[in-house]
Design a protein around this motif. Structure first.
Motif, PDB file in Angstrom:
ATOM      1  N   ARG A  78      26.749  59.476  31.564  1.00  0.00           N
ATOM      2  CA  ARG A  78      28.072  58.859  31.469  1.00  0.00           C
ATOM      3  C   ARG A  78      27.954  57.392  31.073  1.00  0.00           C
ATOM      4  O   ARG A  78      28.810  56.869  30.347  1.00  0.00           O
ATOM      5  N   SER A  79      26.905  56.742  31.514  1.00  0.00           N
ATOM      6  CA  SER A  79      26.690  55.355  31.137  1.00  0.00           C
ATOM      7  C   SER A  79      26.456  55.229  29.632  1.00  0.00           C
ATOM      8  O   SER A  79      26.891  54.262  28.998  1.00  0.00           O
ATOM      9  N   LYS A 104      29.688  62.681  39.653  1.00  0.00           N
ATOM     10  CA  LYS A 104      28.832  63.686  40.285  1.00  0.00           C
ATOM     11  C   LYS A 104      29.668  64.876  40.762  1.00  0.00           C
ATOM     12  O   LYS A 104      29.268  66.037  40.617  1.00  0.00           O
ATOM     13  N   ALA A 158      24.734  60.475  35.870  1.00  0.00           N
ATOM     14  CA  ALA A 158      25.213  59.088  35.858  1.00  0.00           C
ATOM     15  C   ALA A 158      24.724  58.356  34.612  1.00  0.00           C
ATOM     16  O   ALA A 158      25.462  57.583  33.987  1.00  0.00           O
ATOM     17  N   GLU A 159      23.466  58.597  34.236  1.00  0.00           N
ATOM     18  CA  GLU A 159      22.924  57.964  33.036  1.00  0.00           C
ATOM     19  C   GLU A 159      23.664  58.431  31.790  1.00  0.00           C
ATOM     20  O   GLU A 159      23.962  57.631  30.893  1.00  0.00           O
ATOM     21  N   ARG A 197      33.034  55.455  40.935  1.00  0.00           N
ATOM     22  CA  ARG A 197      33.016  56.216  39.691  1.00  0.00           C
ATOM     23  C   ARG A 197      31.830  57.173  39.634  1.00  0.00           C
ATOM     24  O   ARG A 197      31.962  58.319  39.201  1.00  0.00           O
ATOM     25  N   ASP A 198      30.667  56.718  40.081  1.00  0.00           N
ATOM     26  CA  ASP A 198      29.487  57.582  40.046  1.00  0.00           C
ATOM     27  C   ASP A 198      29.688  58.820  40.912  1.00  0.00           C
ATOM     28  O   ASP A 198      29.256  59.919  40.544  1.00  0.00           O
TER      29      ASP A 198
END
Length: 524
Positions: free
Chosen positions: A335-336, A75, A332-333, A70-71
């Motif tokens: 989306r988290s 990206k 990534a952060e 997913r990451d």
């Protein structure tokens, strides 16, 4: 003397293990390639030809596709992308001022065809704010001088009368939304004056939806009482985030007690729906910050929540240069932050609808989503299916289905034009047949997460678009069943990217000039 031999032994062992991993990896990819190759026979014909051709390029895509986590997908696809409040998107409209007569003709035709059955929508842009929220990308004017209200209200009324002359009969108003800026900058009596004139010259629909955006710090009980008197039944509060450090950085400090106060009053006065706007990806936001914000939201339980991705576009919104990109979460952060917030909202009973929107099951927005009645226009998601939306005020955009028109952006320019000519349009676009097909397709995708790939839709897809769809399928972002495209549960996060595959004007513009990277915010 044994040391060199030990080094060689270790090196040989490492190379042997590495060669085994490479062999296994290639074997796995070959299996996937053969499986997908055989499945290509069952694909829709418009995709099959591209699946079967260019095997080496396709093999490269396979290595990047099913095995991507997913990451890696985030990206890959976190690229500049439109939000698709319209198609074509505003940057790809004609830059020429639309002919007044041609625009009026488009408005009259859509009005006559749809007014009695569907009614019309009105959007009012109220640009004034007393202070600058640095994250904001909207068209606004910062001032503490409230004497600017009178002239602006008069201009709105005069612009409305320009359109009334076109209609020839009383319009049936099904939907009104007031945005900004800060709509609650204006005194309640000015709204009584404005909507007293609107109501006198129009008919309100049987189930109208009238909403406005309120700032928790300056929305008074007098504002809320006035709007209820005028028929408004929905209110949206810009909360953004409850963390003091984040609020200080974006220059929008509003204590929880202020939000609770206006929410409680709204419910006491009988507003049918209260919405909170939240933003993820703001400077200094962390998982703990998002959790704290959602926990506070849970104390108030608004009917709807818009959980927007922060759009970092300092080249068009200089206020965003008050902080640096180093202060923002990584891709990534970010989306988290969204996934964490989404999970918490689900636990509270909010249903995921549309793009970045959530609603309780009791809310009409959720019901419209379930019944495939959800619609999207320049006001965002709506339960109304009106085809004519008149935008009044500076920078407002009108939509006549076959044509768009935008007003002058600067307050003084807008007011001067209205006072002199009754119209302030400076930019527009008249949709051709291809535009209409793509517009409908993108609306289906962004409202319902699915699309029937009719022959007319397929005819708009070039090789690049078909290749994009093929890759999306391999990555599990979409599912293709015959001519039915379904966005997967995991693929909803990439809905803007999926829409880009159908955006013919964006593909052509990007291919010819590379334009796009400094226009739109990032997709994820």
């Amino acid at each position: 003397m044994l040391l060199p031999y030990l080094h060689l032994t270790v090196l040989a062992s490492v190379l042997f293990q590495f060669s085994r991993k490479i062999t296994n990896l290639l074997t796995d990819h070959l299996k996937i390639y053969l499986q997908n190759y055989s499945k290509s026979i069952d694909k829709p014909r418009f995709l099959r030809i591209h699946t079967m051709s260019r095997p080496f390029k396709r093999y490269q895509n396979l290595i990047q596709g099913p095995n991507m986590n997913r990451d890696a997908l985030i990206k890959k696809y976190n690229v500049p992308a439109p939000r698709y409040t319209s198609y074509p998107t505003v940057p790809f409209w004609s830059t020429e001022t639309p002919q007044k007569e041609k625009w009026f003709e488009a408005v009259k035709n859509t009005f006559k065809r749809t007014n009695s059955e569907k009614g019309i929508s009105l959007y009012f842009h109220m640009p004034f704010c007393e202070s600058l929220c640095t994250y904001c990308g909207c068209n606004k004017r910062i001032t503490k001088n409230h004497r600017v209200e009178d002239r602006y209200i008069d201009a709105l009324i005069k612009e409305w009368h320009t359109y009334l002359k076109l209609f020839g009969e009383k319009p049936v108003i099904q939907e009104i939304h007031i945005g900004g800026g800060t709509p609650t900058f204006f005194h309640p009596d000015n709204y009584r004056k404005l909507f007293g004139e609107i109501k006198k010259t129009a008919v309100y629909g049987n189930t109208p939806e009238f909403s406005f955006e309120g700032h928790p710090n300056n929305t008074t009980e007098a504002h809320l009482e006035a709007f209820r008197e005028l028929g408004f039944n929905r209110v949206s509060y810009g909360v953004q985030d409850f963390d003091l450090k984040v609020q200080t950085t974006i220059n929008r400090i509003q204590p929880f007690k202020n939000v609770k106060h206006v929410t409680d009053i709204s419910r006491k006065l009988g507003y049918e729906s209260v919405n909170f706007d939240l933003v993820y990806g703001l400077p200094f936001q962390t998982l703990d910050v998002i959790k704290n914000t959602i926990e506070k939201v849970a104390e108030l339980m608004p009917d709807r929540i818009a959980f927007y991705s922060y759009a970092h576009v300092p080249w068009t919104s200089p206020g965003q240069r008050a902080y640096s990109e180093a202060d923002l979460p990584t891709d990534a952060e970010k989306r988290s932050l969204y996934e964490t917030g989404k999970e918490m909202l689900a636990e509270l009973g909010y249903q995921d609808i549309g793009m970045d929107h959530f609603a309780l099951e009791s809310d009409d927005m959720y019901k419209a989503f379930r019944e495939n009645r959800l619609h999207r226009n320049f006001m965002g998601y709506t339960t109304n299916q009106t085809e004519l939306m008149i935008g009044l005020g500076c920078s407002s955009i009108s939509d006549a289905k076959t044509a768009f028109a935008q007003n002058l952006k600067k307050v003084e320019d807008y007011q001067d034009a209205i006072e002199q000519e009754g119209l302030s349009v400076f930019k527009g676009h008249f949709l051709n047949e291809e535009d209409l097909v793509i517009r409908k397709a993108i609306l289906e995708l962004i409202c319902h997460n699915q699309l029937l790939l009719t022959e007319t839709v397929k005819a708009t897809l070039d090789e690049q678009a078909r290749s994009m769809l093929s890759t999306f399928e391999k990555e599990g972002i979409i599912k293709l069943d015959g001519d039915r495209l379904q966005v997967s549960k995991e693929g909803v996060a990439f809905i803007r990217n999926i829409c880009m595959a159908f955006d013919a004007r964006l593909r052509r513009k990007h291919a010819s000039t590379g334009e796009g990277n400094q226009i739109f915010s990032k997709a994820i």
